[in-house]
Design an enzyme around this catalytic site. Sequence first.
Site, short mmCIF file in Angstrom:
data_model
loop_
_atom_site.label_atom_id
_atom_site.label_comp_id
_atom_site.label_asym_id
_atom_site.label_seq_id
_atom_site.Cartn_x
_atom_site.Cartn_y
_atom_site.Cartn_z
N GLU A 179 1.09 -2.22 12.76
CA GLU A 179 1.34 -3.67 12.85
C GLU A 179 1.66 -4.14 14.25
O GLU A 179 1.98 -5.32 14.44
CB GLU A 179 2.46 -4.04 11.86
CG GLU A 179 2.05 -3.76 10.43
CD GLU A 179 3.08 -4.21 9.40
OE1 GLU A 179 4.20 -4.56 9.79
OE2 GLU A 179 2.74 -4.20 8.20
N TRP A 229 0.83 -1.21 0.00
CA TRP A 229 0.00 0.00 0.00
C TRP A 229 0.87 1.26 0.00
O TRP A 229 0.38 2.36 -0.26
CB TRP A 229 -0.92 0.01 1.23
CG TRP A 229 -0.19 0.27 2.55
CD1 TRP A 229 0.96 -0.33 2.96
CD2 TRP A 229 -0.54 1.21 3.56
NE1 TRP A 229 1.33 0.15 4.21
CE2 TRP A 229 0.42 1.09 4.59
CE3 TRP A 229 -1.59 2.11 3.72
CZ2 TRP A 229 0.37 1.86 5.77
CZ3 TRP A 229 -1.64 2.86 4.89
CH2 TRP A 229 -0.66 2.74 5.89
N ASP A 230 2.16 1.11 0.26
CA ASP A 230 3.10 2.23 0.23
C ASP A 230 2.90 3.05 -1.05
O ASP A 230 2.97 4.27 -1.04
CB ASP A 230 4.55 1.73 0.23
CG ASP A 230 4.89 0.84 1.42
OD1 ASP A 230 3.99 0.15 1.92
OD2 ASP A 230 6.07 0.81 1.84
N LYS A 276 3.33 0.93 16.10
CA LYS A 276 4.53 0.92 15.27
C LYS A 276 4.54 2.17 14.37
O LYS A 276 5.58 2.70 14.02
CB LYS A 276 4.48 -0.34 14.40
CG LYS A 276 5.66 -0.52 13.47
CD LYS A 276 5.48 -1.78 12.64
CE LYS A 276 6.64 -2.01 11.69
NZ LYS A 276 6.40 -3.10 10.74
N GLN A 277 3.35 2.61 13.99
CA GLN A 277 3.25 3.69 13.00
C GLN A 277 1.89 4.37 13.09
O GLN A 277 0.98 3.87 13.76
CB GLN A 277 3.44 3.09 11.61
CG GLN A 277 2.37 2.08 11.22
CD GLN A 277 2.87 1.11 10.17
OE1 GLN A 277 3.27 0.00 10.50
NE2 GLN A 277 2.82 1.51 8.91
C1 BGC Z 1 5.21 -1.26 7.53
C2 BGC Z 1 4.14 -1.36 6.46
C3 BGC Z 1 4.78 -1.16 5.11
C4 BGC Z 1 5.92 -2.13 4.90
C5 BGC Z 1 6.66 -1.89 3.59
C6 BGC Z 1 6.31 -2.26 7.23
O1 BGC Z 1 7.33 -2.13 8.15
O2 BGC Z 1 4.69 -1.52 8.80
O3 BGC Z 1 3.15 -0.39 6.69
O4 BGC Z 1 3.83 -1.31 4.11
O5 BGC Z 1 6.84 -1.97 5.94
O6 BGC Z 1 7.23 -0.63 3.56
#
Ligand code: BGC
Length: 759
Positions: free
Chosen positions: A476, A349-350, A586-587
């Site tokens: 996550e 989804w990035d 985490k984010q």
């Molecule tokens: C992040 C995801 C991301 C992926 C790829 C992961 O560490 O939590 O949101 O899509 O990295 O960049």
Amino acid sequence: MEIRRLGFIPGEHVRRETLFHVANGYLGMRGSFEEGTPPGVRSVRGTYINGFFDSSDIHYEEKLHGFASIQQSIVNVIDTQGISLDLDGEAFSLSAGKVRDFRQVLDIETGVYTRSLIWTSPRGKRTEIVFRRLASFILPSLALIHAELKPLDWSGAVRLTSSQRGDVLQDSDPNDPRKASVGRKMLRVTSALEQDGAMLMTAETLHSRLTMASAVSHRWQGGFTIGHRVGEMISEAMLVGRVKAGEAVSLTKYCVYTDSRRFEDPAEQALELLGQALKLDFPGWAERQSEYLDRFWQRAGAQIKGNEPLDASLSWSMYTLLASAGKDGIGNIASKGLSGEGYEGHYFWDTEIYMFPFFLLTSPDIARDLLRSRAAMLPEAIRHAREMGHEVGALYAWRTITGSECSAYFPSGSAQYHINGAVAHAFLTYWQVTGDLSFMAEEGAEVLIQTARLWLDAGHWQAGQFRIDSVTGPDEYSCIVNNNYYTNRSAQSHLRGTVKLCEALRNNGMLREAQERTSLAEAELDQFRHAAEAMYLPFDSDLGICAQDDAFLSKKRLDLSQIPKERFPLLMHYHPLFLYRHQVCKQADTVLAHFLYEEGEDEAAIRRGYEYYEEITTHDSSLSECIFSMMAARTGRPEKAYDYYRRTAALDLEDTHGNTADGIHAANMGGCWMGIVFGFAGLRLHWNGLAFRPCLPDKMEGYSFRLTWRGTGMQVLVQGGEALFMIQSGPGLELSVYDQEYRVEYELRVPIKANAGET
Ligand code: BGC
């Protein structure tokens, strides 16, 4: 504008290979040394074709129904980087003799990477050596290496050996437990030959059975004779000649790549393209490259005034995004671009949430190509939905190359259903910004309808509310939750947008085809509408904030100030269940929802939410700080926004996450651009035009950027207490600044509010 590193520092080499990779969206070549790496220095020598992969079985000790079974990994393809130099009987290497004036420079205006140095051989002879490279934006199959050498104080014999190697392996590191200690082999050479000076090598991936070809040829200046040696795995061209003190000689190596995902006959077509490539010399291709980039900077150029490091990072990010993005409707954007093997070269989804907006507002044609590549994955998304137990609809894979799910850990993989919302968001904003209804009829509608359907099947009705259980949101560190606010918000917007699109298509007599292809019934649109209106959005009235999910706010809070620094990122030091049991992120998750979907949300809840979640967010993902920067700006904290922005800008250039060696963090690069446009300038896209809420932190003198909205090109300059909007092409546009509406045909000046985030 350039990215520069001076001096050879062995410990930095592998990450500089990432920083100095050259790429064009099809092909990427890491900045490895032509002559090879000095012994004991870690290097990941790699060349990649976007979307060219091998597959392998995913092994589970306990494999439950529907688990992803096939991994796809980007392949390190035939290596054409090699050029070794024998200078009057001494082999050039950074591990022998002495090196002076070592410089590595990526010029982002011309797209040329240069490595230059003066080498004093063990016997004391001095030679100036310059290597230049580019991956052509004009002919995406072509990478060029130009080697120039000038003996400073000697004359004598030289031999240049240029190689094409099929004995390539994937990245490995015996000192990193997360990686294989011995590189895996994914490619098998199927033929090697030399024909009229062109070395042609073909290869096949071991399991996915994709084929590729590499064709290499040389041109030179100086009195050389050339000979070729073709081996089973390694072909070489040897140029032998004499040089004179003070006189430069040079070699241009043409490296052409093709693959069976794009070319019917990769070998034949590689030779054809090589023929085309040979029509221009290195300066000729460099000039074409500059012209291409000139046009890009004309429409996309952005600047941060009075802050060189931030400005350099912004430009580099934009350039690298351009270099990473597939432009053929097949390749998308891997999370590491084409700069390394991290995350197996997968698309996430990035692309849609972090990188797509940049292309959408500066290069809508590339944005459309990215959407086409997602549309091409729709059949796989439909299959994946069935695999996950849905009888209808489509679910995009969390991580993939061709569209099939490649995530081996479903709680933070397939469970991230919000990827459907991300894909839908990209299609809908494309329509919003370009007004291109034909594309939406041809490609967009089917994707939107199939993915919207999935929400109805994944969710359920309870007490008049539409709920979505057992999914994972962006964060996550909390997996498989009920009613993740972000997911529900994005599903709501997705369902509404789909209805809006279908209505617009119907009003223009363009719905029929999509309707037939998807067997869409009228009643279904009502269901979409109904579920969107009744979408349950968890809210905690005691705290006055949107709750990340049903259970999140009742969990134990993790006090991040008590955790020693070396235990971050937490995922490397704590069992997932430990993390899932705590309030720790985490984010950005709910904060990201407030960034993307602020419509109708209570301002005070947005502000309080920012404060609440900020305290428990580790930013262990590189997708986080840019969002906090933008939301700090949005909630009236420009200085805080600046601090987050500074960290966003430094991430790869200073390797702050310690893994730039594995490749760039492409989403963060999108965040670097968004941080200016959506963060400090406060842009939001509305159906009737653009809305801005500019602010300027004390540590910036100003910033400017360009964008295109429905055929009108505009430059925005925020500096000296005011925001200036200048129309550069097209008829002009409607915009709002601090909620005041304007129509701009030439220019508009608005004083900046000290507290832009407060409304
Ligand atoms: C992040 C995801 C991301 C992926 C790829 C992961 O560490 O939590 O949101 O899509 O990295 O960049």
